[in-house]
Each structure stands twice: as C-alpha cells, then as structure tokens.
Design a protein around this motif. Structure first.
Motif, PDB file in Angstrom:
ATOM      1  N   ILE A   1       0.867  -1.176   0.000  1.00  0.00           N
ATOM      2  CA  ILE A   1       0.000   0.000   0.000  1.00  0.00           C
ATOM      3  C   ILE A   1       0.900   1.221   0.000  1.00  0.00           C
ATOM      4  O   ILE A   1       1.829   1.317   0.799  1.00  0.00           O
ATOM      5  N   VAL A   2       0.620   2.161  -0.896  1.00  0.00           N
ATOM      6  CA  VAL A   2       1.405   3.386  -1.002  1.00  0.00           C
ATOM      7  C   VAL A   2       0.601   4.546  -0.459  1.00  0.00           C
ATOM      8  O   VAL A   2      -0.587   4.677  -0.738  1.00  0.00           O
ATOM      9  N   ILE A   3       1.284   5.397   0.318  1.00  0.00           N
ATOM     10  CA  ILE A   3       0.676   6.602   0.867  1.00  0.00           C
ATOM     11  C   ILE A   3       1.524   7.777   0.409  1.00  0.00           C
ATOM     12  O   ILE A   3       2.737   7.772   0.583  1.00  0.00           O
ATOM     13  N   SER A   4       0.879   8.776  -0.183  1.00  0.00           N
ATOM     14  CA  SER A   4       1.645   9.924  -0.664  1.00  0.00           C
ATOM     15  C   SER A   4       0.745  11.144  -0.800  1.00  0.00           C
ATOM     16  O   SER A   4      -0.432  11.025  -1.110  1.00  0.00           O
ATOM     17  N   ALA A   5       1.337  12.310  -0.564  1.00  0.00           N
ATOM     18  CA  ALA A   5       0.611  13.564  -0.731  1.00  0.00           C
ATOM     19  C   ALA A   5       0.561  13.955  -2.196  1.00  0.00           C
ATOM     20  O   ALA A   5      -0.437  14.464  -2.682  1.00  0.00           O
ATOM     21  N   THR A   6       1.648  13.728  -2.908  1.00  0.00           N
ATOM     22  CA  THR A   6       1.706  14.116  -4.318  1.00  0.00           C
ATOM     23  C   THR A   6       2.336  13.013  -5.144  1.00  0.00           C
ATOM     24  O   THR A   6       3.462  12.591  -4.885  1.00  0.00           O
TER      25      THR A   6
END
Length: 120
Positions: free
Chosen positions: A93-98
């Motif tokens: 699972i990837v979490i990123s703002a941009t």
C-alpha cells in the motif's frame, strides 16, 4: 484504509510501515492495530531500513510513503518486487501527498492500493 487492511486476513500478519514522518507513522500504526489486532507491526523511518528489513523477513503487507530521504518509495517498491518469492510482500500500500500521473501509473503496476495524504 481500515477496510483494505481487513483484506489481509484474520491470522497473525507481519506488517511493515515505512514512513519518514513520525506522527503520521504512528497514526498509520494505530489504524493497522485497530484493523488487525493480532498482527505484528514493524516500522521503518526510511526506505533503506525498510528494504533491509524486507530482505531478512517476510512481510504480508508493506505500507510505504513515496517521498522519503535516502531510498524513496518508488525505489523501495522496485526493490521489493525483485525479492525472492519467499520474501516478496503479498501486498503493498502506497501513501503519498503528491504523485504525478506517470508515477501513479508505474506504481499501480505493482501495488494493490494507493491512499493520498492526509490520512483520515
């Protein structure tokens, strides 16, 4: 995110959370603990540490940020997908703002889920 985590299963999963922001890492760990209370959770503050951990232990799930110092999330994901079958995580699972559309397209080839920051 909790709904996705339920898909990992009810058994005791090994989960690695890789996030350079301490507060956010703690929030993610709390969400994981609530969704999967029988799991063992490991944490890393940057990609190099996470990769070293993944090379020595099998993780059912790895949750990672994209933008981190030293080894970024994209490099980490590429390295994780090259691990031998016994060490390769079942889900990332990837979490990123941009994330640009190009990066998202490349990331989607190897992950199951993507969550934008901030985590709610």
């Amino acid at each position: 995110m909790a709904v996705i985590l339920k898909g990992v299963g009810k058994r005791k999963a090994q989960i690695l959370v890789c996030e350079d922001e301490t507060d956010l890492r703690e929030i993610i760990i709390d969400i994981v603990k609530q969704a999967l209370p029988n799991s063992t959770i490991f944490e890393a503050s940057e990609g190099h540490t996470a990769l070293n951990m993944a090379m020595s232990s099998h993780f059912d799930l790895i949750i990672t940020d994209i933008m981190m110092p030293h080894v970024d999330g994209q490099s980490l994901i590429r390295s994780l997908t090259r691990l031998p079958a016994g060490l390769s995580p079942k889900r990332i699972i990837v979490i990123s703002a941009t994330v640009t559309a190009h990066k998202q397209e490349n990331i989607n080839k190897v992950i199951v889920d993507f969550f934008p920051k901030p985590i709610a």
